[in-house]
Enzyme design. Structure first.
Site, PDB file in Angstrom:
ATOM      1  N   ARG A 127      37.088  -4.911  48.483  1.00  0.00           N
ATOM      2  CA  ARG A 127      37.565  -6.241  48.089  1.00  0.00           C
ATOM      3  C   ARG A 127      38.784  -6.206  47.171  1.00  0.00           C
ATOM      4  NH1 ARG A 127      32.140  -9.714  46.526  1.00  0.00           N
ATOM      5  NH2 ARG A 127      31.052  -9.555  48.539  1.00  0.00           N
ATOM      6  N   ASP A 147      35.548 -11.299  42.934  1.00  0.00           N
ATOM      7  CA  ASP A 147      36.501 -10.422  43.634  1.00  0.00           C
ATOM      8  C   ASP A 147      36.655 -10.769  45.113  1.00  0.00           C
ATOM      9  OD1 ASP A 147      34.073  -9.541  44.527  1.00  0.00           O
ATOM     10  OD2 ASP A 147      34.237  -7.516  43.711  1.00  0.00           O
ATOM     11  N   ASP A 201      27.027 -17.666  35.672  1.00  0.00           N
ATOM     12  CA  ASP A 201      27.729 -18.961  35.769  1.00  0.00           C
ATOM     13  C   ASP A 201      26.832 -20.113  35.303  1.00  0.00           C
ATOM     14  OD1 ASP A 201      26.125 -18.585  38.018  1.00  0.00           O
ATOM     15  OD2 ASP A 201      27.667 -19.161  39.475  1.00  0.00           O
TER      16      ASP A 201
HETATM   17  N1  UDP Z   1      28.927  -8.182  41.628  1.00  0.00           N
HETATM   18  C1  UDP Z   1      28.696  -7.379  40.531  1.00  0.00           C
HETATM   19  N2  UDP Z   1      27.708  -6.447  40.590  1.00  0.00           N
HETATM   20  C2  UDP Z   1      26.947  -6.270  41.702  1.00  0.00           C
HETATM   21  C3  UDP Z   1      27.188  -7.104  42.830  1.00  0.00           C
HETATM   22  C4  UDP Z   1      28.184  -8.060  42.753  1.00  0.00           C
HETATM   23  O1  UDP Z   1      29.386  -7.500  39.518  1.00  0.00           O
HETATM   24  O2  UDP Z   1      26.077  -5.403  41.713  1.00  0.00           O
HETATM   25  C5  UDP Z   1      30.010  -9.177  41.567  1.00  0.00           C
HETATM   26  C6  UDP Z   1      30.939  -9.101  42.768  1.00  0.00           C
HETATM   27  O3  UDP Z   1      31.931  -8.141  42.565  1.00  0.00           O
HETATM   28  C7  UDP Z   1      31.458 -10.524  42.832  1.00  0.00           C
HETATM   29  C8  UDP Z   1      30.286 -11.348  42.313  1.00  0.00           C
HETATM   30  O4  UDP Z   1      29.439 -10.451  41.591  1.00  0.00           O
HETATM   31  O5  UDP Z   1      32.575 -10.717  41.989  1.00  0.00           O
HETATM   32  C9  UDP Z   1      29.513 -12.025  43.411  1.00  0.00           C
HETATM   33  O6  UDP Z   1      29.073 -11.047  44.328  1.00  0.00           O
HETATM   34  P1  UDP Z   1      28.973 -11.327  45.878  1.00  0.00           P
HETATM   35  O7  UDP Z   1      30.215 -12.012  46.349  1.00  0.00           O
HETATM   36  O8  UDP Z   1      28.641 -10.024  46.575  1.00  0.00           O
HETATM   37  O9  UDP Z   1      27.697 -12.263  45.995  1.00  0.00           O
HETATM   38  P2  UDP Z   1      27.567 -13.849  46.088  1.00  0.00           P
HETATM   39  O10 UDP Z   1      26.843 -14.242  44.839  1.00  0.00           O
HETATM   40  O11 UDP Z   1      28.914 -14.463  46.194  1.00  0.00           O
HETATM   41  O12 UDP Z   1      26.758 -14.058  47.326  1.00  0.00           O
HETATM   42 MN    MN Z   2      30.769 -13.907  46.928  1.00  0.00          MN
END
Ligand code: UDP
Ligand code: MN
Length: 275
Positions: free
Chosen positions: A29, A102, A189
């Site tokens: 990413r 990211d 968040d």
């Molecule tokens: N992230 C993190 N640690 C983890 C997995 C994800 O810091 O072990 C971060 C990831 O880099 C991104 C955010 O958390 O910036 C959200 O992750 P993702 O997009 O995979 O999941 P979402 O919550 O959007 O489904």
């Molecule tokens: Mn995401």
């Protein structure tokens, strides 16, 4: 009598942009981010990760911050990063704290023009909720009672004015954001939303031009893209939730971030092959 002080308008350099990331997404990413929108905000953008990456640290002019938070996707790890994003912003003395994930594309010039419409010396929490209603949780301080508050989903990006960020200090500074996250047992968040909406009683202002992959990104109109601040992408099983934008093929550009980038900035050298 009151004295009117005419502040200079906000510019890119008044904005602190933090990107939350993790080791396993550096290749998948972050490189895409670094090649595209980061080029417009190199000095203003910092990456909060959980490992040392010398190559990316060089490419970002030492803007990779190893939080030493654990590299897993749980509440503690995410709040640990958010706490450090907040503390680093406070040290930066900038007017605006903007957080993104990211898997986000930031339309940098548009972010600047949107923030110019808001006074950084007033309290502003700008973003997009992922729920159509406020989140409801049990009040641990008053058993049997409920608390409800709005929060801006981290995946769409959100911005907080310095005035409001200063008021968050007793609850978010020096790692206290993690303690609050532990208490309410919610992700980073939501914890930010709890501090602002419940503790400080300040409202979230919804900015429709922020977009996470929790909304139907394919519904965005190509002729409207230059009015949007953030975009994202995701894959649920076989189905991609991506922006519908002409440009590179889906094979070359599965996330569509390159095509968004070249749609917004067609004169860039890396976009010449599309002319
Ligand atoms: N992230 C993190 N640690 C983890 C997995 C994800 O810091 O072990 C971060 C990831 O880099 C991104 C955010 O958390 O910036 C959200 O992750 P993702 O997009 O995979 O999941 P979402 O919550 O959007 O489904
Ligand atoms: Mn995401």
């Amino acid at each position: 009598s009151s004295v009117q002080i005419n502040e200079r308008p906000t510019t890119l350099n008044d904005i602190f942009i933090s990107v939350k990331t993790t080791q396993k997404f550096h290749e998948k990413r972050l490189k895409l981010v670094l090649d595209t929108w980061f080029q417009f905000a190199k000095d203003q953008t910092y990456f909060f990760t959980d490992t040392n990456d010398n190559e990316l640290n060089k490419r970002t002019n030492n803007h990779m911050i190893n939080t030493n938070c654990s590299a897993v996707h749980n509440r503690q790890a995410l709040c640990c990063k958010m706490a450090q994003e907040y503390d680093t912003f406070m040290e930066s003395k900038k007017r605006w704290f903007c957080h993104v994930d990211d898997d986000t594309y930031v339309n940098v010039p548009k972010l600047v023009t949107v923030l110019q419409k808001y006074n950084h010396t007033k309290d502003w929490y700008l973003g997009k909720p992922s729920l159509r209603h406020p989140i409801e949780i049990m009040d641990r301080d008053n058993p049997g009672q409920k608390i409800s508050f709005w929060f801006a989903t981290g995946g769409a990006g959100f911005c907080i004015s310095r005035s409001l960020a200063l008021k968050m200090m007793p609850h978010a500074g020096d790692g206290r954001l993690m303690t609050v996250g532990e208490k309410i047992r919610l992700p980073d968040d939501c914890t930010v939303g709890y501090i602002i909406g419940h503790i400080l009683k300040k409202q979230l202002t919804i900015v429709d031009s922020f977009h996470s992959h929790l909304e139907a990104l394919w519904l965005l109109r190509p002729f409207d893209l230059d009015r949007q601040v953030t975009f994202s992408y995701s894959k649920y099983g076989e189905k991609m939730n991506i922006v519908n934008v002409p440009g590179f093929s889906n094979k070359e550009d599965p996330t569509r971030l390159w095509s968004i980038h070249c749609h917004l900035f067609p004169y860039l050298r890396e976009c010449r092959s599309l002319q």
